[in-house]
Write an enzyme that holds these catalytic residues in place. Structure first.
Site, short mmCIF file in Angstrom:
data_model
loop_
_atom_site.label_atom_id
_atom_site.label_comp_id
_atom_site.label_asym_id
_atom_site.label_seq_id
_atom_site.Cartn_x
_atom_site.Cartn_y
_atom_site.Cartn_z
CE LYS A 14 50.76 33.18 24.20
NZ LYS A 14 49.76 32.51 24.86
NE ARG A 89 46.54 34.11 20.20
CZ ARG A 89 47.29 34.54 20.98
NH1 ARG A 89 48.17 35.40 20.91
NH2 ARG A 89 46.76 34.56 22.40
NE ARG A 128 45.18 37.53 31.69
CZ ARG A 128 45.45 36.86 30.81
NH1 ARG A 128 46.81 36.85 30.22
NH2 ARG A 128 44.78 36.63 29.59
NE ARG A 134 44.10 40.08 28.31
CZ ARG A 134 44.88 39.29 28.02
NH1 ARG A 134 46.13 39.53 28.20
NH2 ARG A 134 44.71 38.46 27.06
NE ARG A 146 41.76 34.75 24.83
CZ ARG A 146 42.76 35.10 25.71
NH1 ARG A 146 42.39 35.05 26.88
NH2 ARG A 146 43.89 35.16 25.16
P1 B4P Z 1 50.10 35.29 30.66
O1 B4P Z 1 51.61 35.22 30.75
O2 B4P Z 1 49.40 36.54 31.02
O3 B4P Z 1 49.62 34.29 29.58
P2 B4P Z 1 49.62 34.74 27.85
O4 B4P Z 1 50.12 33.26 27.43
O5 B4P Z 1 50.42 35.56 27.58
O6 B4P Z 1 48.12 35.20 27.52
P3 B4P Z 1 47.29 35.47 26.35
O7 B4P Z 1 47.55 34.37 25.29
O8 B4P Z 1 46.05 35.33 27.18
O9 B4P Z 1 47.40 36.85 25.62
P4 B4P Z 1 47.62 37.56 24.26
O10 B4P Z 1 47.85 38.94 24.86
O11 B4P Z 1 48.63 37.01 23.32
O12 B4P Z 1 49.87 34.20 32.02
C1 B4P Z 1 48.44 34.24 32.38
C2 B4P Z 1 48.15 34.32 34.00
O13 B4P Z 1 48.67 33.22 34.63
C3 B4P Z 1 48.72 35.61 34.46
O14 B4P Z 1 47.88 35.94 35.58
C4 B4P Z 1 50.19 35.29 35.01
O15 B4P Z 1 50.59 36.04 36.35
C5 B4P Z 1 49.82 33.76 35.60
N1 B4P Z 1 50.90 32.88 35.46
C6 B4P Z 1 52.02 32.83 34.38
N2 B4P Z 1 52.90 31.92 34.85
C7 B4P Z 1 52.50 31.27 35.93
C8 B4P Z 1 53.10 30.19 36.58
N3 B4P Z 1 54.16 29.53 36.44
N4 B4P Z 1 52.17 29.75 37.77
C9 B4P Z 1 51.05 30.48 38.04
N5 B4P Z 1 50.53 31.13 37.55
C10 B4P Z 1 51.20 31.88 36.30
O16 B4P Z 1 46.08 37.53 23.34
C11 B4P Z 1 45.13 38.30 23.61
C12 B4P Z 1 44.15 38.22 22.31
O17 B4P Z 1 44.64 39.17 21.37
C13 B4P Z 1 43.76 36.84 21.80
O18 B4P Z 1 42.74 36.10 22.23
C14 B4P Z 1 43.31 37.23 20.26
O19 B4P Z 1 42.22 37.71 20.18
C15 B4P Z 1 44.24 38.70 20.23
N6 B4P Z 1 45.66 38.19 19.52
C16 B4P Z 1 46.94 38.13 19.86
N7 B4P Z 1 47.76 38.08 18.82
C17 B4P Z 1 46.99 37.64 17.99
C18 B4P Z 1 47.55 37.13 16.47
N8 B4P Z 1 48.83 36.75 16.61
N9 B4P Z 1 46.58 36.64 15.74
C19 B4P Z 1 45.28 36.82 15.99
N10 B4P Z 1 44.72 37.33 17.29
C20 B4P Z 1 45.40 37.72 18.15
#
Ligand code: B4P
Length: 192
Positions: A14, A89, A128, A134, A146
């Site tokens: 995302k 979420r 990552r 993180r 998670r």
């Molecule tokens: P990312 O792009 O980093 O993944 P993400 O889905 O954004 O991550 P996440 O859900 O963990 O984060 P958030 O900050 O929202 O990609 C992951 C990895 O894969 C990276 O290393 C990237 O380079 C690699 N990658 C991406 N695309 C690829 C591809 N096509 N091929 C290969 N590799 C690839 O959440 C963090 C925490 O914050 C949550 O656990 C929660 O505790 C809290 N939080 C956030 N929002 C909240 C909400 N609305 N309500 C309650 N808690 C919340």
């Protein structure tokens, strides 16, 4: 306004895709994960409270996250649209977002659901963790937690938007640019 929700499990890409989408479509990026990490860095009371949940792989309480999004919407009153990344979420967050947008005479235009299997998610997050600072990346047990929280608390959000006929499933596997092209194609269809 064009309001997009980028939906998917932790590690589905995302954050990665949001960076590219906001540039192409000039949307305001609202990532609750980024906003929470910023609060934590500044050591605000909100950041300190949220960190305890993030470190355990749990969700931060709804009222905290909803308050943050409400302020961010007000701060960007002139935006032509928003990209919601990692929010909503929970169903309670989705309902609150509908209300907040409704007050502005707007709604969610499209929900793009990044589909990635469990093995690939863990592989990406373990990867990552090698470079990120993180706390929730550090440990595979927290990452599995998670994914569990996602299935129990976040997946029902997809059903919520499916009832509104707003969800499109997109294959999140493959090159970052290939995934981006797939997402863009659905946005272009909706915007036209
Ligand atoms: P990312 O792009 O980093 O993944 P993400 O889905 O954004 O991550 P996440 O859900 O963990 O984060 P958030 O900050 O929202 O990609 C992951 C990895 O894969 C990276 O290393 C990237 O380079 C690699 N990658 C991406 N695309 C690829 C591809 N096509 N091929 C290969 N590799 C690839 O959440 C963090 C925490 O914050 C949550 O656990 C929660 O505790 C809290 N939080 C956030 N929002 C909240 C909400 N609305 N309500 C309650 N808690 C919340």
């Amino acid at each position: 306004m064009f309001n997009l929700v980028l939906f998917g499990p932790p590690g589905s890409g995302k954050g990665t895709q949001s960076e590219k989408l906001i540039e192409k479509y000039a949307l305001v990026h609202l990532s609750t994960g980024d906003l929470l990490r910023k609060e934590r860095k500044l050591k605000t009371p909100l950041g300190i409270e949220a960190q305890q949940f993030i470190d355990r792989g749990q969700l931060v309480p709804d009222e905290v996250v909803i308050g943050m999004i409400s302020s961010a919407l007000d701060e960007n009153a002139g935006a032509k649209g928003f990209l919601f990344d990692g929010f909503p979420r929970t169903v309670a967050q989705a309902e609150a977002l509908d209300k907040l947008l409704g007050l502005k005479g707007s709604d969610i235009s499209l929900v793009l659901f990044l589909d990635v299997n469990d093995e690939e998610l863990i592989r990406r997050l373990v990867n990552r963790a090698k470079t990120s600072e993180r706390s929730d990346d550090a440990d595979e047990a927290i990452q599995r937690r998670r994914q569990e929280v996602y299935k129990n608390e976040t997946l029902p959000v997809a059903a919520y938007y499916s009832k509104q006929k707003k969800v499109v499933n997109v294959n999140g596997l493959g090159d970052i640019d290939d995934v981006f092209s797939r997402l863009s194609a659905y946005i272009d269809k909706k915007i036209k």
